[in-house]
Write a protein that holds these residues in place. Structure first.
Motif, PDB file in Angstrom:
ATOM      1  N   GLU B 154      38.635  36.882  30.262  1.00  6.23           N
ATOM      2  CA  GLU B 154      38.931  35.906  31.095  1.00  6.23           C
ATOM      3  C   GLU B 154      40.520  35.921  31.358  1.00  6.23           C
ATOM      4  N   LEU B 156      42.505  38.374  31.087  1.00  5.31           N
ATOM      5  CA  LEU B 156      43.033  39.616  31.412  1.00  5.31           C
ATOM      6  C   LEU B 156      43.753  39.696  32.717  1.00  5.31           C
ATOM      7  N   THR B 158      44.844  40.783  36.308  1.00  5.78           N
ATOM      8  CA  THR B 158      43.957  41.325  37.494  1.00  5.78           C
ATOM      9  C   THR B 158      45.092  41.152  38.636  1.00  5.78           C
ATOM     10  N   LEU B 163      42.135  37.076  35.070  1.00  6.41           N
ATOM     11  CA  LEU B 163      40.926  36.878  35.866  1.00  6.41           C
ATOM     12  C   LEU B 163      40.160  35.512  35.908  1.00  6.41           C
ATOM     13  N   TYR B 164      40.592  34.612  35.047  1.00  9.38           N
ATOM     14  CA  TYR B 164      39.935  33.294  35.107  1.00  9.38           C
ATOM     15  C   TYR B 164      40.704  32.564  36.267  1.00  9.38           C
ATOM     16  N   LYS B 166      41.816  34.125  39.191  1.00 18.52           N
ATOM     17  CA  LYS B 166      41.155  34.623  40.240  1.00 18.52           C
ATOM     18  C   LYS B 166      39.633  34.130  40.362  1.00 18.52           C
ATOM     19  N   VAL B 167      38.898  33.966  39.419  1.00 15.80           N
ATOM     20  CA  VAL B 167      37.674  33.188  39.499  1.00 15.80           C
ATOM     21  C   VAL B 167      37.682  32.042  40.119  1.00 15.80           C
TER      22      VAL B 167
END
Lengths: 266, 266
Positions: B154, B156, B158, B163-164, B166-167
């Motif tokens: 989560e 990392l 990116t 990532l979280y 981006k989510v």
């Protein structure tokens, strides 16, 4: 059944077919609906008809949960009905903080006595490791899935690799090839060579052949390892091959075709 | 109950407390174990004792599934027992390819009639959207979780974000603040200002206060928006406050303390 025993079954039967029991009650033949448990009746006949051609059954928990308590009863009866010559997978895609994942592991490995369960990686190590503590069971972690949504996050670049590659590389260190597999969708055949460079030894559970369009030939060529190392799941194309009284015969015929094709690749 | 109605309940009650029914049968008071359904008896007493202080109950499905069919019966009885003055959440963390996610959505929104369900984002759009098709229900997608494993994927990097993030940014486009929430763990208080810059309007379901160590004060200061916008879940610190016959009284006292503290922050 362990991964080692599954490997022996694959070699002796010359099949790496897993039949997916996505037994949607709205799609099973109408004549079964008057039975006390229509989905269990359907599953029993599908299992009897496909048993000679496959080495594994994958029960997709969603199709059972949607029916509430009755569905959970059907799930339990179905896993108990599958003979121990076949590897049983709960396709449940669970995963939560450690103390909760322990409960999911208990649900599928102890209460229901499945051989394997699928697990989602998003929440990281402590969400996956409680499953891996069952060393004679198999934890199957999502790597690269067969659906279009895989592009949203799984294929995102993170550092020098994409998220799913990072997941494969990281999770591989949490277990061994004897208790850990990965899900890789058949619709991503172009990725298999790369995937085998990251995890050469692990078994791959490969859904997406059949209704989703993946090629059995292509994935067999690209994804097999010296230990065979793949379990190809087909659900709808087998279990819903026929819509009438002879549905089990039609399912059997399609399963036999897959088996025949697999023999050629082994 | 919709998110709109939940917001009204929070304002009128001056509480944004959710009580988590992680009702582990090995941890409930021993005197209940002779009852026909010990966990349901426990839940009934916990619910009656905490109802005045909270606006929501979150049922962690793992603790019910671990008991098999009987556990699923308890889950069904429990959600039916919760009065419709309170927002009901199935903490199930489901997610699969589209036709399977539709079955999970049916399981929790129709068969069990929960107001909300938690969903894992790893598999992307088609795994989440079937839940969002229920416009009067609430889909709660994992963003940044409270556990140590959140660091594995989560957090990392990116591209320009983690990532979280981006989510959150991606999934926010799939629904609206009236049918979509996110899970953000209380143990990540340092991230809340950043999170609110990405999703200023969405409700956050915040676990991790209590047994996991998150600070109610800090998350209330950093995560609230003009609509309150947070639902703070406490499980073990409330439901297992007492171990003996008076467990419900002790649970009530702790829930009342949280309510009192929350009044001060509103």
């Amino acid at each position: 059944m362990t991964i080692q025993q599954l490997t022996e079954a694959i070699r002796s039967k010359q099949s790496y077919l897993c039949v997916g029991l996505d037994s949607d009650i709205t799609k099973i033949p109408a004549h079964l609906l008057s039975r006390p448990d229509p989905v269990f009746e359907f599953n029993k006949q599908i299992i009897a008809a496909t048993l000679p051609f496959c080495v594994s059954y994958k029960i997709n928990t969603a199709f059972y949960e949607s029916q509430g308590v009755k569905g959970w009863e059907t799930l339990e009866k179905t896993v108990n009905y599958i003979p121990d010559t076949h590897f049983t997978i709960a396709d449940a895609k669970r995963g939560d903080i450690g103390n909760t994942s322990s409960q999911y592991a208990k649900a599928f490995f102890e209460t229901l006595n499945f051989d394997a369960v699928t697990v989602a990686p998003y929440m990281g190590a402590d969400s996956v490791k409680p499953f891996l503590e069952y060393r004679d069971k198999c934890t199957i972690v999502l790597g690269l899935t067969s659906n279009s949504g895989a592009r949203d996050f799984e294929l995102l670049p993170t550092g020098n690799e994409r998220l799913y590659e990072k997941v494969l590389r990281t999770v591989a260190n949490w277990g061994s090839a004897s208790n850990l597999m990965f899900v890789v969708g058949a619709t991503r055949a172009e990725e298999f060579t790369n995937i085998r460079s990251i995890i050469p030894d692990h078994f791959l559970l490969v859904p997406g052949v059949g209704a989703q369009g993946g090629s059995l030939k292509e994935i067999s060529e690209k994804a097999m390892n010296g230990n065979v190392g793949i379990l190809v799941n087909v659900s709808r194309a087998i279990i819903f091959a026929g819509e009438k009284e002879n549905f089990a015969t039609e399912a059997s015929a399609i399963a036999a075709q897959y088996h025949q094709e697999m023999k050629g690749y082994m």
